[in-house]
Scaffold this motif. Structure first.
Motif, PDB file in Angstrom:
ATOM      1  N   LEU A 271       6.152   8.857   0.223  1.00 30.63           N
ATOM      2  CA  LEU A 271       5.298   8.475   0.736  1.00 30.63           C
ATOM      3  C   LEU A 271       4.339   9.308   0.499  1.00 30.63           C
ATOM      4  CD1 LEU A 271       7.749   7.803   3.765  1.00 30.63           C
ATOM      5  CD2 LEU A 271       6.351   6.613   2.066  1.00 30.63           C
ATOM      6  N   LEU A 272       4.479  10.604   0.617  1.00 29.22           N
ATOM      7  CA  LEU A 272       3.041  11.250   0.577  1.00 29.22           C
ATOM      8  C   LEU A 272       2.066  11.419  -1.252  1.00 29.22           C
ATOM      9  CD1 LEU A 272       4.376  15.013   2.302  1.00 29.22           C
ATOM     10  CD2 LEU A 272       2.884  13.071   3.256  1.00 29.22           C
ATOM     11  N   ARG A 273       2.697  10.713  -2.011  1.00 26.04           N
ATOM     12  CA  ARG A 273       2.301  10.377  -3.466  1.00 26.04           C
ATOM     13  C   ARG A 273       1.657   9.240  -2.929  1.00 26.04           C
ATOM     14  NH1 ARG A 273       2.790  13.250  -7.796  1.00 26.04           N
ATOM     15  NH2 ARG A 273       1.620  11.456  -8.746  1.00 26.04           N
ATOM     16  N   TYR A 274       2.073   8.717  -2.627  1.00 27.20           N
ATOM     17  CA  TYR A 274       1.277   7.384  -2.633  1.00 27.20           C
ATOM     18  C   TYR A 274       0.946   6.626  -1.246  1.00 27.20           C
ATOM     19  CZ  TYR A 274       2.434   7.350  -7.165  1.00 27.20           C
ATOM     20  OH  TYR A 274       2.663   7.663  -8.767  1.00 27.20           O
ATOM     21  N   ALA A 275       0.802   7.117  -0.277  1.00 22.79           N
ATOM     22  CA  ALA A 275       0.778   6.340   1.497  1.00 22.79           C
ATOM     23  C   ALA A 275      -1.038   6.512   1.033  1.00 22.79           C
ATOM     24  CB  ALA A 275       1.561   6.471   2.193  1.00 22.79           C
ATOM     25  N   HIS A 276      -1.219   5.442   1.998  1.00 24.66           N
ATOM     26  CA  HIS A 276      -2.775   4.893   1.965  1.00 24.66           C
ATOM     27  C   HIS A 276      -3.173   5.416   3.657  1.00 24.66           C
ATOM     28  CE1 HIS A 276      -3.030   4.276  -2.138  1.00 24.66           C
ATOM     29  NE2 HIS A 276      -3.909   3.791  -2.426  1.00 24.66           N
ATOM     30  N   SER A 277      -2.064   5.737   4.786  1.00 25.05           N
ATOM     31  CA  SER A 277      -2.987   5.951   5.681  1.00 25.05           C
ATOM     32  C   SER A 277      -1.641   6.592   5.921  1.00 25.05           C
ATOM     33  CB  SER A 277      -3.021   4.624   6.170  1.00 25.05           C
ATOM     34  OG  SER A 277      -3.446   4.548   7.560  1.00 25.05           O
TER      35      SER A 277
ATOM     36  N   ILE B 243      11.165  -3.922  -3.169  1.00 23.99           N
ATOM     37  CA  ILE B 243      10.772  -4.870  -4.376  1.00 23.99           C
ATOM     38  C   ILE B 243       9.417  -5.865  -4.175  1.00 23.99           C
ATOM     39  CG2 ILE B 243      11.534  -6.130  -6.499  1.00 23.99           C
ATOM     40  CD1 ILE B 243      13.687  -4.243  -6.431  1.00 23.99           C
ATOM     41  N   SER B 244       9.982  -6.443  -3.364  1.00 26.39           N
ATOM     42  CA  SER B 244       9.069  -7.267  -2.866  1.00 26.39           C
ATOM     43  C   SER B 244       7.567  -6.810  -2.227  1.00 26.39           C
ATOM     44  CB  SER B 244       9.712  -7.945  -1.173  1.00 26.39           C
ATOM     45  OG  SER B 244       8.654  -8.889  -0.503  1.00 26.39           O
ATOM     46  N   ALA B 245       7.415  -6.255  -2.113  1.00 27.02           N
ATOM     47  CA  ALA B 245       5.969  -5.518  -1.469  1.00 27.02           C
ATOM     48  C   ALA B 245       5.346  -5.460  -2.437  1.00 27.02           C
ATOM     49  CB  ALA B 245       6.895  -3.886  -0.449  1.00 27.02           C
TER      50      ALA B 245
ATOM     51  N   VAL C 245       1.918  -1.230   0.674  1.00 29.43           N
ATOM     52  CA  VAL C 245       2.194  -1.263  -0.514  1.00 29.43           C
ATOM     53  C   VAL C 245       2.786  -0.298  -2.068  1.00 29.43           C
ATOM     54  CG1 VAL C 245       1.385  -4.402  -0.796  1.00 29.43           C
ATOM     55  CG2 VAL C 245       0.396  -2.072  -2.224  1.00 29.43           C
ATOM     56  N   TRP C 246       1.671   0.314  -2.112  1.00 27.33           N
ATOM     57  CA  TRP C 246       1.566   2.059  -2.066  1.00 27.33           C
ATOM     58  C   TRP C 246       2.895   2.534  -1.720  1.00 27.33           C
ATOM     59  CZ3 TRP C 246       0.230   2.804  -6.949  1.00 27.33           C
ATOM     60  CH2 TRP C 246      -0.505   2.206  -7.059  1.00 27.33           C
ATOM     61  N   ARG C 247       3.046   2.649  -0.189  1.00 24.62           N
ATOM     62  CA  ARG C 247       4.305   3.009   0.562  1.00 24.62           C
ATOM     63  C   ARG C 247       5.794   2.537  -0.205  1.00 24.62           C
ATOM     64  NH1 ARG C 247       3.972   5.658   6.200  1.00 24.62           N
ATOM     65  NH2 ARG C 247       1.909   6.301   6.496  1.00 24.62           N
ATOM     66  N   ALA C 248       5.655   1.273  -0.284  1.00 29.68           N
ATOM     67  CA  ALA C 248       6.882   0.571  -1.053  1.00 29.68           C
ATOM     68  C   ALA C 248       7.358   1.294  -2.152  1.00 29.68           C
ATOM     69  CB  ALA C 248       6.607  -0.871  -1.235  1.00 29.68           C
ATOM     70  N   TYR C 249       5.627   1.514  -3.280  1.00 25.93           N
ATOM     71  CA  TYR C 249       6.242   1.510  -4.726  1.00 25.93           C
ATOM     72  C   TYR C 249       6.544   3.621  -4.651  1.00 25.93           C
ATOM     73  CZ  TYR C 249       4.499   3.558  -9.108  1.00 25.93           C
ATOM     74  OH  TYR C 249       4.712   3.893 -10.407  1.00 25.93           O
TER      75      TYR C 249
ATOM     76  N   GLU D 296      -3.313  -7.356  -7.594  1.00 21.42           N
ATOM     77  CA  GLU D 296      -3.426  -6.538  -8.370  1.00 21.42           C
ATOM     78  C   GLU D 296      -4.058  -5.143  -7.867  1.00 21.42           C
ATOM     79  OE1 GLU D 296      -6.808  -8.662 -10.756  1.00 21.42           O
ATOM     80  OE2 GLU D 296      -5.765  -9.855 -11.571  1.00 21.42           O
ATOM     81  N   ILE D 297      -3.615  -4.581  -7.377  1.00 22.09           N
ATOM     82  CA  ILE D 297      -3.803  -2.985  -6.280  1.00 22.09           C
ATOM     83  C   ILE D 297      -2.452  -1.806  -7.376  1.00 22.09           C
ATOM     84  CG2 ILE D 297      -2.962  -1.599  -4.439  1.00 22.09           C
ATOM     85  CD1 ILE D 297      -3.157  -3.672  -1.883  1.00 22.09           C
ATOM     86  N   ILE D 298      -1.348  -2.344  -7.102  1.00 23.39           N
ATOM     87  CA  ILE D 298      -0.705  -1.697  -8.036  1.00 23.39           C
ATOM     88  C   ILE D 298      -0.976  -2.259  -9.476  1.00 23.39           C
ATOM     89  CG2 ILE D 298       1.577  -1.284  -8.694  1.00 23.39           C
ATOM     90  CD1 ILE D 298       2.552  -1.585  -5.772  1.00 23.39           C
ATOM     91  N   PRO D 299      -1.291  -1.208 -10.443  1.00 25.84           N
ATOM     92  CA  PRO D 299      -1.589  -1.873 -11.725  1.00 25.84           C
ATOM     93  C   PRO D 299      -0.711  -1.818 -12.636  1.00 25.84           C
ATOM     94  CG  PRO D 299      -2.340   0.791 -10.924  1.00 25.84           C
ATOM     95  CD  PRO D 299      -1.794  -0.232  -9.957  1.00 25.84           C
ATOM     96  N   ASP D 300       0.343  -0.512 -12.632  1.00 26.25           N
ATOM     97  CA  ASP D 300       0.570  -0.446 -13.600  1.00 26.25           C
ATOM     98  C   ASP D 300       1.633  -0.592 -13.178  1.00 26.25           C
ATOM     99  OD1 ASP D 300      -1.092   1.294 -14.137  1.00 26.25           O
ATOM    100  OD2 ASP D 300       0.075   3.674 -13.547  1.00 26.25           O
ATOM    101  N   VAL D 301       2.418  -1.606 -13.308  1.00 24.28           N
ATOM    102  CA  VAL D 301       3.901  -2.533 -13.124  1.00 24.28           C
ATOM    103  C   VAL D 301       4.285  -3.527 -13.431  1.00 24.28           C
ATOM    104  CG1 VAL D 301       5.828  -2.506 -11.484  1.00 24.28           C
ATOM    105  CG2 VAL D 301       4.357  -0.481 -10.819  1.00 24.28           C
ATOM    106  N   SER D 302       5.188  -3.893 -14.203  1.00 26.90           N
ATOM    107  CA  SER D 302       4.369  -4.958 -14.879  1.00 26.90           C
ATOM    108  C   SER D 302       5.863  -6.000 -14.308  1.00 26.90           C
ATOM    109  CB  SER D 302       5.407  -5.324 -16.674  1.00 26.90           C
ATOM    110  OG  SER D 302       6.567  -5.190 -16.510  1.00 26.90           O
TER     111      SER D 302
END
Lengths: 361, 361
Positions: free
Chosen positions: B275-281, A291-293, A269-273, A301-307
């Motif tokens: 990706l570097l800013r947000y990936a977790h692995s 957007i789905s991810a 999900v963070w990579r998608a973000y 509740e992994i990503i906090p800053d997006v509504s």
């Protein structure tokens, strides 16, 4: 030329994400099909008859209190881009994109009730609500139906109910549906079992843009498939019960994912973000999938800053016609992919900035 | 147990990215091989003889002013992880990872001069400099060589020069090299032509970690391949001329990319940054490839908030042993991938925060 400026400027209110179960169910929608008794079905009409139907229906519709403040759009008088824009907002069907002569749309200011004239049926009314709220959507479209009925002679037979151009709509002429996001069930591979069960239980499930459209971004439309021999109320009740179950399945799948594969999930999900925050070119399909991810990440509740409201807005405004209408120009694919990426970056960084401001306060 | 704490805490000074042409050339390195005349080559020695060589050389080396402040590390006395850590810093060769008995490293405090004892040759000295500065690197290692020579009887023959264990090093025993980043030439597909020419012109080009190592992240080691019949100075001069040409080819490729495919380039480098800013692995290979893209983005001034120094640091500290030494524990692959992603996120967000602070001032 019709000016859609204020519609372009803001999404319909029912997309603001504060509806019930808004993290799983994006929106609820109820459509009712009706036909005028003294006219042939649309596909048998010549232009003159279509024009009569349009005039008669529009005259009655524009006088109702539901449409006290409304837009009346003759589809033949607007551009292909405008028509596509209306289809992307779910106000008109894809059929209206290609057949526009003597077709029209009436929509209220809040964009939560609308009427298509001379679609597959003479009259197709729709009511919308944000999140999971079929009753509210139904209430809205019923108000319109009740307001129209006295002024028009509708095709109704005692044993069959309301007549419709296609027999699958006969009876109530009603189709209720929710737009639902099921990434948990897709990831856990339980989705196919669910789809089978739903079909066996006389529910229909399709992609984001109705019949035949591809399932993208794990977004599904779940609706009733039986319209005959049941009351409107029981259609709404049955579908609501089904949706309640599907929501709980989805939530269970998400919990399992979160417990059993948290690291993988976080990374995904963070990579998608990260891609949405920084990419400079994104096509429709990738946008939906990212957007789905992110939506899943917000849900667990992994990503906090997006509504959720921003994510709903992204789904609508990253579509081709919305991008072009917003920038006021026609764009080729490549240019649209860049504009889409720009729009996504702006939207998401606004959310982060707001979050930072709130933290500082 | 040897404590590498202060080395773990900071990278060698020559990685801070302010060397000449630092955006293309990461570092310059000169290695000199020498052998003691009264001993057999390392691979023919028993442990006793290796031990003699080690003692004799170390005694002399530790007395030199170059090593006024130094670390002396007996490879047999440190853990495999420690050895890998030193290899990742380019202080010891991979050979030292597996053969450690009677092998040692002496390195000065600045980490810009070091001496391996009992590698392929009895003595392998290295001098380092940041960016493109072979002369400085050469100057550093020459100081050490000049300091060692009077105290040791080195194997030298008039017609052959310095004798070395492998004939490819005979003569000067010198290999000069630069670590160079060529994403422009890789993207423009001109790289293979360049590699062919370099080989024909008696230069050698390899991946990030020397002979046989895979080319990853578009990082190459470019070095002389002839050591015999030429002076040290002409090796440095020839290689420097070659590197100057390669830099100008690379810069031209980058300009072309920027002019002809700017949108694609922007999308590519910003996606890598996202990706570097947000990936977790992130695994090693992906890290190299993403860092490479961001480095290109910084080089062509698409990405403003990242320093070359941070990117150099990332290259060193995202390696397996560095990650484990930093966190003070042994980690399995999966855990390392997560720690790598954490380290990258921290490093890049620090750069952005500093940038924001400066803007506010």
């Amino acid at each position: 030329m019709f000016d859609f400026g204020d519609m372009v400027a803001r999404p319909a209110g029912w997309l603001d994400g504060d509806g019930r179960d808004g993290e799983v169910v994006l929106s609820s929608r109820v459509r009712i099909a009706r036909n005028l008794d003294e006219h042939r079905f649309t596909h048998n009409c010549d232009n003159e008859e279509l024009s009569d139907i349009l005039r008669e229906s529009a005259d009655v519709a524009r006088d109702t209190s539901v449409f006290a403040r409304h837009r009346f759009v003759r589809m033949g008088e607007i551009s292909t881009l405008d028509r596509q824009f209306l289809a992307e907002r779910h106000l008109v069907s894809r059929e209206f994109l290609f057949n526009s002569a003597n077709r029209a749309l009436i929509v209220n200011e809040e964009e939560d009730v609308c009427l298509m004239i001379n679609e597959e049926d003479h009259l197709r009314m729709q009511g919308f609500a944000g999140g999971f709220n079929l009753k509210k959507a139904h209430g809205r479209v019923r108000l319109l139906e009740e307001a129209l009925a006295p002024g028009l002679e509708l095709a109704y037979r005692d044993r069959l109910g309301y007549l419709t151009s296609c027999p699958t709509n006969l009876g109530t002429g009603m189709r209720a549906s929710v737009l639902i996001h099921l990434p948990g069930m897709v990831h856990s591979k339980e989705i196919n079992k669910l789809l089978d069960s739903l079909r066996k239980l006389n529910h229909s499930i399709r992609g984001l843009y109705g019949e035949g459209s591809e399932v993208m971004g794990n977004f599904f439309q779940l609706s009733n498939s039986i319209t005959l021999g049941v009351s409107s109320e029981s259609i709404i009740r049955n579908l609501s019960e089904m949706v309640t179950k599907v929501i709980s399945f989805e939530e269970r799948s998400r919990e399992m994912l979160f417990r059993k594969a948290r690291s993988l999930l976080e990374d995904k999900v963070w990579r998608a973000y990260g891609l949405l925050r920084y990419a400079h070119s994104v096509n429709t399909k990738e946008a939906l999938s990212l957007i789905s991810a992110v939506r899943l990440g917000v849900g667990v509740e992994i990503i906090p800053d997006v509504s959720i409201s921003s994510l709903n807005r992204l789904l609508i405004y990253t579509q081709p016609a919305h991008l072009q209408m917003r920038l006021g120009k026609s764009m080729a694919t490549e240019e649209r992919d860049a504009a889409r990426a720009d729009y996504i970056r702006e939207t998401l960084s606004r959310d982060t900035d707001q979050e930072n401001l709130q933290e500082e306060e």
